[in-house]
Design a protein around this motif. Structure first.
Motif, PDB file in Angstrom:
ATOM      1  N   ALA A   1      15.774  61.276  58.952  1.00  0.00           N
ATOM      2  CA  ALA A   1      16.892  62.052  58.709  1.00  0.00           C
ATOM      3  C   ALA A   1      17.468  61.849  56.983  1.00  0.00           C
ATOM      4  O   ALA A   1      17.478  60.278  56.957  1.00  0.00           O
ATOM      5  CB  ALA A   1      17.541  62.482  59.083  1.00  0.00           C
TER       6      ALA A   1
ATOM      7  N   HIS B   1      20.261  57.491  58.441  1.00  0.00           N
ATOM      8  CA  HIS B   1      19.293  58.199  57.358  1.00  0.00           C
ATOM      9  C   HIS B   1      18.889  57.849  56.309  1.00  0.00           C
ATOM     10  O   HIS B   1      19.291  56.888  55.870  1.00  0.00           O
ATOM     11  CB  HIS B   1      20.803  59.650  56.832  1.00  0.00           C
TER      12      HIS B   1
ATOM     13  N   SER C   1      14.149  65.354  55.839  1.00  0.00           N
ATOM     14  CA  SER C   1      13.242  64.186  56.333  1.00  0.00           C
ATOM     15  C   SER C   1      12.449  63.799  55.894  1.00  0.00           C
ATOM     16  O   SER C   1      11.696  64.168  54.578  1.00  0.00           O
ATOM     17  CB  SER C   1      12.605  64.896  58.219  1.00  0.00           C
TER      18      SER C   1
ATOM     19  N   ARG D   1      10.185  58.319  61.277  1.00  0.00           N
ATOM     20  CA  ARG D   1      10.612  59.261  60.416  1.00  0.00           C
ATOM     21  C   ARG D   1      11.979  59.526  60.448  1.00  0.00           C
ATOM     22  O   ARG D   1      12.840  58.686  61.864  1.00  0.00           O
ATOM     23  CB  ARG D   1       9.644  60.519  61.986  1.00  0.00           C
TER      24      ARG D   1
END
Length: 430
Positions: free
Chosen positions: A118, A142, A216, A116
């Protein structure tokens, strides 16, 4: 009494014609249904989809009476790079689970990724300019989401700048970027890659989501990179009765894009199970009507990866290319509402004129359109070696292409019978 008889005849004859046309397409439909079924895994390189398809094609040639082109073998093996997705494939933006092939596709060169992350979102207009301000765009750890919907006032130059920046962000291995999400309203069209990309790239088209509000991504992509995957062309021959040393070649690629995860595959009914079925159907015809010249039938692998199968064939050819009187490559011939297009038509005007005259006389197709040379399918490696070549595809009808919608059940075969008759008549004039 005569009127009744005439009426009955007029009623029966169209029915018989419809039945005959249906019978003429039955074999092709069966072949396309098999090749585009889940069992063949999209005829790609995951789960041996290409090998299953090759064995099926060789079996059909043998059953028809087509002899192997190679020494006691229908197969010509060669290697290519293959990036496949045989395992898990899951993508969620925030709490929205996306469906592969419907809401998103993974770039076919993408490496594996699981986790997972951002998301940092930018607009396409943020990429205008000749230098990408990487420090302003890339955030540590990210995923980068590019809202790629084009502004109405985007000029050609601004479009060039934005597209160049997107390619840079997708491909440059030196950027510390775990992945890229490209969100736009374009059709989801998959492709094939022969080498892995620098990072995973996801293309998303889901109008219910606001790309500016995504924070996300949860993503699992299991990919397998095989730098030297062995695949195969399939080829056979029917010897000519009068001039067996001279050849007519008909060819089509049978490979497609394979699987995108465990549950999603790209059927490739029109592209190009239809062309494969067409050359197998021609083989059945010439097995029953022995030709003057030898007929060579080639089903290529590796076309979607860059014409690799036809290039391998020409490089290590078992035949004398100088003895090929003519070659026609068939790719996407399952429609035909608007006729056909003939690539290389202006290069070989005499052959094209014979084809159009036949069509004028017999009214087979709505139109035969001329197109110049184009190295976009498997005729090209032969043409570059001096072989007289056409590449034919049908026009009109369904628009499914390189997606989950190119299915056998929706392929209309609108002009299949007419195209087959035209090609048989055309070869009679050779």
């Amino acid at each position: 009494m005569c009127r009744k008889f005439i009426a009955i005849v007029l009623f029966i004859v169209p029915s018989l014609l419809t039945s005959a046309q249906s019978d003429d397409t039955q074999y092709a439909k069966q072949v396309v249904k098999r090749l585009a079924s889940p069992a063949f895994n999209g005829r790609g390189y995951a789960a041996n989809g290409d090998k299953k398809a090759a064995r099926f094609i060789a079996a059909e040639m043998k059953k028809t009476g087509v002899k192997p082109l190679f020494e006691n073998d229908y197969f010509q093996h060669f290697e290519l790079g293959a990036n496949t997705f045989p395992g898990d494939l899951r993508v969620s933006l925030d709490n929205h689970r996306l469906t592969p092939g419907v809401d998103f596709i993974v770039w076919s060169g993408s490496p594996s990724v699981d986790g997972r992350f951002a998301v940092n979102t930018i607009k396409r207009s943020d990429l205008y300019g000749d230098r990408v301000p990487v420090s302003d765009i890339v955030k540590d750890g990210h995923f980068l989401l590019i809202d790629n919907r084009k502004p109405a006032d985007e000029s050609r130059e601004l479009a060039r700048q934005a597209d160049a920046a997107i390619l840079f962000l997708r491909n440059d291995p030196d950027i510390a970027l775990p992945g890229v999400i490209i969100y736009d309203d374009s059709k989801l069209t998959w492709s094939s890659q022969t080498k892995p990309s620098a990072r995973p790239v996801i293309f998303v088209n889901q109008p219910r989501l606001d790309p500016q509000g995504i924070s996300s991504i949860a993503i699992t992509v299991e990919s397998v990179w095989t730098p030297n995957y062995t695949t195969q062309n399939v080829a056979g021959i029917i010897p000519g009765t009068a001039s067996p040393d001279s050849m007519i070649v008909v060819c089509a690629h049978y490979d497609h894009l394979g699987r995108m995860g465990k549950k999603t595959y790209i059927p490739g009914a029109n592209d190009n199970a239809s062309g494969t079925a067409f050359i197998l159907d021609l083989a059945r015809h010439y097995a029953n009507h022995p030709p003057k010249y030898s007929m060579v039938f080639i089903a290529f692998s590796g076309e979607e990866s860059g014409l690799l199968g036809s290039k391998a064939f020409v490089k290590n050819t078992p035949i004398d290319l100088a003895k090929i009187k003519f070659l026609i490559n068939f790719d996407m011939v399952g429609t035909g509402d608007d006729g056909i297009t003939v690539v290389n038509a202006p290069i070989f005007p005499e052959a094209f004129s014979r084809m159009t005259q036949l069509n004028d006389d017999q009214q087979y197709l709505k139109a035969i359109n001329s197109r110049g040379e184009s190295c976009n399918s498997d005729h090209c490696p032969f043409y570059q070696e001096g072989v007289p070549s056409f590449f034919i595809y049908t026009q009109g009808g369904i628009a499914a292409y390189h997606d989950i919608h190119d299915r056998a059940s929706t392929l209309p075969f609108t002009a299949y019978v007419q195209l087959k008759s035209l090609i048989i008549d055309f070869f009679k004039l050779m």
